[in-house]
Design an enzyme around this catalytic site. Sequence first.
Site, PDB file in Angstrom:
ATOM      1  N   CYS A  68     -17.889  31.875 103.422  1.00 28.45           N
ATOM      2  CA  CYS A  68     -19.070  31.002 103.440  1.00 28.45           C
ATOM      3  C   CYS A  68     -19.871  31.227 104.717  1.00 28.45           C
ATOM      4  O   CYS A  68     -19.423  30.887 105.815  1.00 28.45           O
ATOM      5  CB  CYS A  68     -18.601  29.556 103.318  1.00 28.45           C
ATOM      6  SG  CYS A  68     -19.778  28.304 103.833  1.00 28.45           S
ATOM      7  N   CYS A  71     -20.707  28.187 106.817  1.00 27.18           N
ATOM      8  CA  CYS A  71     -19.492  27.673 107.476  1.00 27.18           C
ATOM      9  C   CYS A  71     -19.246  28.423 108.783  1.00 27.18           C
ATOM     10  O   CYS A  71     -18.966  27.825 109.823  1.00 27.18           O
ATOM     11  CB  CYS A  71     -18.269  27.844 106.582  1.00 27.18           C
ATOM     12  SG  CYS A  71     -18.327  26.909 105.048  1.00 27.18           S
TER      13      CYS A  71
END
Length: 143
Positions: A68, A71
């Site tokens: 991600c 993230c």
Amino acid sequence: MSETLIICCPACASRNRVPTAKLGGGTCGKCGAGLFMGRPLVLTSANFDAHAAKSDIPLVVDFWAAWCGPCRQMAPAFEAAAVQLEPRVRLGKLDTEAEQAIATRYAIRSIPSLVVIHRGNEIARQAGAMPVSAIVQWVRGVI
Ligand code: ZN
């Protein structure tokens, strides 16, 4: 003030009784590790419940995954937020790929998601990457 708080050790998850006045210092009575590291701890099924349910301070969980991009982008901000927010709260990172059961339990639909948990109860949730100032402000606003 003789109040004490239960603080779970970031290294071994043992419960430690810490005088409120000395919160932030101190070492674990079992393993000797510092009770606060100034950075998020790695949450797994082995230590999640200790920090989420058995500690007297709230736990701020960063639900993330290595694939991600947002993230990974937020990771340094979350690290920096730990320095500002500890020892009032504990910060931890939960890899949603490695610990899918916990991610499922919290019905995480998008990452990154930040969830604040105190004594086993979710008290706030915020999806999407945030800069450090927004993380700190949001956490202080909900605890
Ligand atoms: Zn310990």
